[in-house]
Design an enzyme around this catalytic site. Sequence first.
Site, PDB file in Angstrom:
ATOM      1  CD  GLU A 109      22.384  34.069  27.209  1.00 14.80           C
ATOM      2  OE1 GLU A 109      21.820  34.629  28.170  1.00 14.80           O
ATOM      3  OE2 GLU A 109      23.625  33.896  27.153  1.00 14.80           O
ATOM      4  CE1 TYR A 141      22.266  31.792  35.562  1.00 16.36           C
ATOM      5  CE2 TYR A 141      21.420  33.923  36.269  1.00 16.36           C
ATOM      6  CZ  TYR A 141      21.515  32.916  35.318  1.00 16.36           C
ATOM      7  OH  TYR A 141      20.878  33.068  34.117  1.00 16.36           O
ATOM      8  CG  HIS A 178      28.193  31.984  27.943  1.00 20.05           C
ATOM      9  ND1 HIS A 178      28.557  32.543  29.137  1.00 20.05           N
ATOM     10  CD2 HIS A 178      26.883  32.299  27.781  1.00 20.05           C
ATOM     11  CE1 HIS A 178      27.534  33.166  29.679  1.00 20.05           C
ATOM     12  NE2 HIS A 178      26.498  33.014  28.884  1.00 20.05           N
ATOM     13  CG  HIS A 216      21.610  38.576  31.434  1.00 24.05           C
ATOM     14  ND1 HIS A 216      22.749  38.201  30.749  1.00 24.05           N
ATOM     15  CD2 HIS A 216      20.738  37.580  31.266  1.00 24.05           C
ATOM     16  CE1 HIS A 216      22.573  37.002  30.196  1.00 24.05           C
ATOM     17  NE2 HIS A 216      21.364  36.604  30.498  1.00 24.05           N
ATOM     18  CG  ASP A 249      20.391  29.956  28.239  1.00 23.32           C
ATOM     19  OD1 ASP A 249      20.262  30.927  27.474  1.00 23.32           O
ATOM     20  OD2 ASP A 249      20.464  30.075  29.478  1.00 23.32           O
ATOM     21  CG  HIS A 279      16.607  35.802  28.038  1.00 23.09           C
ATOM     22  ND1 HIS A 279      17.297  36.763  27.345  1.00 23.09           N
ATOM     23  CD2 HIS A 279      17.542  35.160  28.811  1.00 23.09           C
ATOM     24  CE1 HIS A 279      18.578  36.710  27.671  1.00 23.09           C
ATOM     25  NE2 HIS A 279      18.746  35.741  28.547  1.00 23.09           N
ATOM     26  CG  HIS A 320      19.243  28.910  34.222  1.00 24.50           C
ATOM     27  ND1 HIS A 320      19.555  28.008  33.233  1.00 24.50           N
ATOM     28  CD2 HIS A 320      19.396  30.135  33.665  1.00 24.50           C
ATOM     29  CE1 HIS A 320      19.882  28.676  32.121  1.00 24.50           C
ATOM     30  NE2 HIS A 320      19.783  29.958  32.366  1.00 24.50           N
ATOM     31  CG  ASP A 348      18.658  34.185  32.461  1.00 25.87           C
ATOM     32  OD1 ASP A 348      18.393  32.977  32.458  1.00 25.87           O
ATOM     33  OD2 ASP A 348      19.205  34.758  31.505  1.00 25.87           O
TER      34      ASP A 348
HETATM   35 FE1  FEO Z   1      20.415  34.761  29.735  1.00 22.64          FE
HETATM   36 FE2  FEO Z   1      19.755  31.660  30.874  1.00 22.64          FE
HETATM   37  O1  FEO Z   1      20.051  32.943  29.579  1.00 22.64           O
END
Ligand code: FEO
Length: 399
Positions: free
Chosen positions: A78, A190, A23, A143, A80, A76, A221, A162
């Site tokens: 999101e 990051y 993104h 976040h 991903d 989370h 990640h 994250d």
């Molecule tokens: Fe906030 Fe890796 O997604």
Amino acid sequence: MTRKITECASWVGYVDWPVRNFHGYTTSRGSTYNAYVVKAGKTVLVDAVKAPYADKLIENVRSVAPDGLDYVVCNHAEPDHSGALPAVMAAYPGATLVTNAKCLDALSHHYDTAGWKTKIVNEGDTLDIGGKTLKFFMTPMAHWPESMVTYLPEEELLFSMDIFGQHYASSARFDTEADLAEVFQEAKTYYANIVLLYARPAAAALKKLSGLAVRTVCPSHGVIWTSHLPEIIERYKAWAVSRPEKKVVVAYGTMWGSTRKMAEKIAEGAMSRGTVEVKLIDLGATDDTDVVRELMDCGAFAVGSPTLNMGILPRVARTLTYVRGLRPADKTAFAFGSYGWGSKGAEEAEGYLTQFGCKIARPPLTVRFAPDAETLAACFEAGAALADAAAAAADGAAK
Ligand code: FEO
């Protein structure tokens, strides 16, 4: 491919080697979407991967948990980490999705969750998984509003979502196997691009989790933190309070080289003090992702824009718009640039600096067309003063 982490936990995620755009975040070293299986009396999947890699995730889950899943924890929403959930819940219809109410609400706006078995957890709740325990802690705005982490006390293992993540594709699954310089740089990138705006909630999350006995941190990640966990925690503490380094950034866009000459002279002036690190950044050749990483911990910076069409150079405006959203704190800064028949470029750049809450070191330093000797001397002096400001900020923060 899977990887054993502890007696009962395994990595079952996906390494996305070619991804270069997340993104808008330039992921120069790719990324990973980490997911984990915990096997005790019950079998649990913690987090998922991006939707296109659902088949890979399920293949990995099947290899370490051939008898299926009892629970799926979503830390989370999101995409991903949640994109593969519809496929996972379809593959394991008997499994119960475990998450908080905000996260379930977010998931319900992304996916058809109507047929999913769900269990809502709140701050400090525990889930008995048969000889082991999962404990949940809410980390709102670190976040996203629904962000949470999952703790496995018997293994002193934290699934940190994250937090402590890095966009870093590698064959290494652990910090001890990776090139640490690369890993720490990606962790910093990051933080600067994902967490910086949420520094206070991130600091609150760190404080809350600091009381836990943790030997292993499994982020969503990048590499898993083991031996180098204390180092990444120390870095997060510094970043969370925007601790300035003895560092000056001079970032500029240029049309015909005049603003570049000014930038080089400002950088030269800053270097002349011998007290600070100096980064000279041509915005025409640098991703904003990297610019923000460099700005995050500098003590002071200068930004240059020529005037184009009676305004700021669009390339410079793009960076400043992005930085404005992330709000790096407590910087001394000034704007500069060349112009032909209206000095609006540098003035508009200064407007952004004011919006960031920067302390404006001096009025915009401008010149008509090419800089003469007098202008270059002024640039040199302005750079030297910027170095003094950065050094003072770093010294002040160290006290
Ligand atoms: Fe906030 Fe890796 O997604």
